[in-house]
Design a protein around this motif. Structure first.
Motif, short mmCIF file in Angstrom:
data_model
loop_
_atom_site.label_atom_id
_atom_site.label_comp_id
_atom_site.label_asym_id
_atom_site.label_seq_id
_atom_site.Cartn_x
_atom_site.Cartn_y
_atom_site.Cartn_z
N GLU A 127 46.17 46.87 45.82
CA GLU A 127 46.93 47.71 46.74
C GLU A 127 47.39 46.94 47.97
OE1 GLU A 127 42.67 47.96 48.12
OE2 GLU A 127 43.75 47.77 46.21
N ARG A 128 46.75 45.79 48.24
CA ARG A 128 47.13 44.93 49.37
C ARG A 128 47.79 43.64 48.89
NH1 ARG A 128 43.68 45.33 54.05
NH2 ARG A 128 43.38 43.05 54.00
N ASP A 129 48.02 43.52 47.58
CA ASP A 129 48.50 42.25 47.01
C ASP A 129 47.61 41.10 47.47
OD1 ASP A 129 50.63 43.19 45.47
OD2 ASP A 129 51.99 43.19 47.19
N GLU A 130 46.30 41.30 47.39
CA GLU A 130 45.36 40.35 48.00
C GLU A 130 44.36 39.84 46.97
OE1 GLU A 130 43.01 40.30 52.19
OE2 GLU A 130 42.51 41.98 50.87
N VAL A 131 44.03 38.56 47.11
CA VAL A 131 42.96 37.94 46.34
C VAL A 131 42.26 36.95 47.26
CG1 VAL A 131 44.55 36.18 45.41
CG2 VAL A 131 42.38 36.66 44.25
#
Length: 443
Positions: free
Chosen positions: A125-129
């Motif tokens: 949902e945050r385009d985060e890794v």
């Protein structure tokens, strides 16, 4: 009382010697560098990767054993030739095409994929890794604190994301399909657990502090808010550099607020949660966590415990140095509040029979109480040692310890010797009571 203490020490001498010297078993090879190319699929919470492991044969090497977590290994090659391999209990055992003689160099190339359950966190949902501690969950490696190697890392991501990683940033490349390849290269050998990265649809703020480029990242916080909540970062780095007797190593220091973490240090990069960032905006003095992670840039990343059984040398030291920074920045009351917290936790451990020597016989399955011993009791013991030695001697010893073992892995006896050299006397009774055994109740 003195006679009883002497008898106790004599009875424990063989055990204490073995525990003090404990470190990882020697390996037949020494990793020189890892060249890693990762392609995370944030929406699917998966990754694909390739790593080339360059190593020096300390002894004749026929097999290479790496940590590989739950990764799916597709192939292992050496000079283009397929190698046999097997995976058991998180270890990857590779049979080389030909033995590597002692003193020679070799390399293997590993292709793999996976959907890590830990070690790599995805927030679609945050385009985060972002990575968290267990490096072998996202790249095959020797995931032990006494093994140091250079890292050359590339991370291929969709356009529009910002990324931070361990090492010196190299110019990103735009690929034919529009994705961006972000790249970093470490200038010095580091333990694998401090390799890492974070990427997401971040907002960014930067600031120059002397020769260090500071960079702050967050999805939720504005650049102005990031400047406010990380306003003391430069002062922290200056304080720790002065206490260590060593300047910060690297051109930049980056701090990222991610979806969720208790805090994670990496080489040149620290991760904290978005909630913590909001907490600092609400209370500007709530800087202990960011100070703790910054302290690790010296104690943990540069001077590293040789095995997790000596974990207190990383975490107890970072906790203590956090309190020392708060004493510097906020006054004596802030320091004493930290000390009282450690003392209270130690009393609780003792009340439930969970107190333990700071040096563990093994660290295979640590409990929350074991971690409290390493973090909180470890810091409290350093506070007691400070009182035992006095300001000048304690800080001189700590500075000499840090300088002597910069870029090296240590056991508790190394720290003891450095402090004894500064004190000009044996500290064996103190270390026997507080480091190598559980210690006696105060009072």
């Amino acid at each position: 009382m003195a006679c009883r203490s002497l008898l106790h020490a004599l009875l424990l001498m063989p055990l204490l010697f073995a525990v003090r010297a404990h470190a990882s078993a020697p390996r037949a090879f020494d990793v020189i560098s890892y060249e890693v190319a990762l392609e995370p699929d944030i929406q699917q919470k998966r990754l694909q990767g390739k790593v080339t492991v360059w190593f020096d044969a300390v002894q004749r090497v026929q097999t290479l054993t790496l940590d590989a977590g739950e990764l799916d290994i597709a192939s292992v090659t050496q000079g283009g030739r397929a190698l046999q391999f097997e995976q058991t209990n998180g270890r990857l055992r590779i049979t080389l095409a030909e033995p590597i003689p002692s003193g020679a160099f070799g390399n293997v190339r590993i292709a793999y994929s996976g959907a890590p359950r830990f070690g790599l966190e995805f927030a679609p949902e945050r385009d985060e890794v972002y990575s968290v501690f267990s490096t072998s969950q996202w790249m095959p490696s020797v995931d032990a604190p006494d093994e140091r190697a250079r890292l050359h890392l590339s991370l291929t991501l969709p356009a529009g994301l910002l990324a931070a990683g361990s090492g010196r940033a190299k110019p990103p490349r735009t690929l034919a399909d529009g994705r961006i390849e972000h790249r970093w290269s470490s200038d010095s050998a580091l333990p694998a657990y401090v390799y890492g990265f974070a990427a997401g649809r971040y907002q960014e703020a930067t600031r120059q502090h002397a020769a260090i480029a500071l960079r702050f990242l967050s999805v939720d916080r504005t650049p102005a808010q990031l400047q406010t909540l990380f306003a003391r970062t430069g002062d922290m780095l200056d304080f720790f550099a002065a206490r260590a007797g060593l300047p910060y190593r690297g051109e930049s220091y980056q701090q990222a607020l991610v979806k969720s973490t208790i805090g994670q240090e990496m080489a040149g990069l620290s991760l904290m949660s978005e909630d913590y960032g909001q907490g600092v905006l609400d209370d500007p003095d709530d800087t202990a966590l960011m100070a703790h992670e910054a302290a690790h840039q010296w104690w943990g990343n540069r001077v590293t415990c040789a095995s997790w059984e000596h974990f207190w040398l990383n975490e107890g030291m970072a906790n203590f140095m956090t309190a020392a920074y708060l004493q510097h920045a906020q006054g004596e009351a802030a320091y004493q509040a930290q000390v009282q917290g450690w003392r209270t936790r130690l009393e609780a451990l003792r009340a439930k029979g969970a107190d333990h020597a700071l040096v563990y016989a093994n660290w295979d399955a640590p409990t929350g109480d074991d971690r409290a011993v390493a973090y909180r009791k470890g810091a409290y013991v350093l506070h007691l040692l400070r009182g035992e030695l006095g300001e000048a001697v304690f800080w001189r010893g700590l500075r000499d310890y840090t300088r002597t073992y910069d870029g090296r892995s240590v056991v508790s006896a190394d720290f003891q010797r450095a402090m004894e050299k500064a004190a000009g006397r044996s500290l064996q009774p103190f270390f026997d009571e507080w480091v190598y055994t559980a210690g006696a109740a105060e009072g």
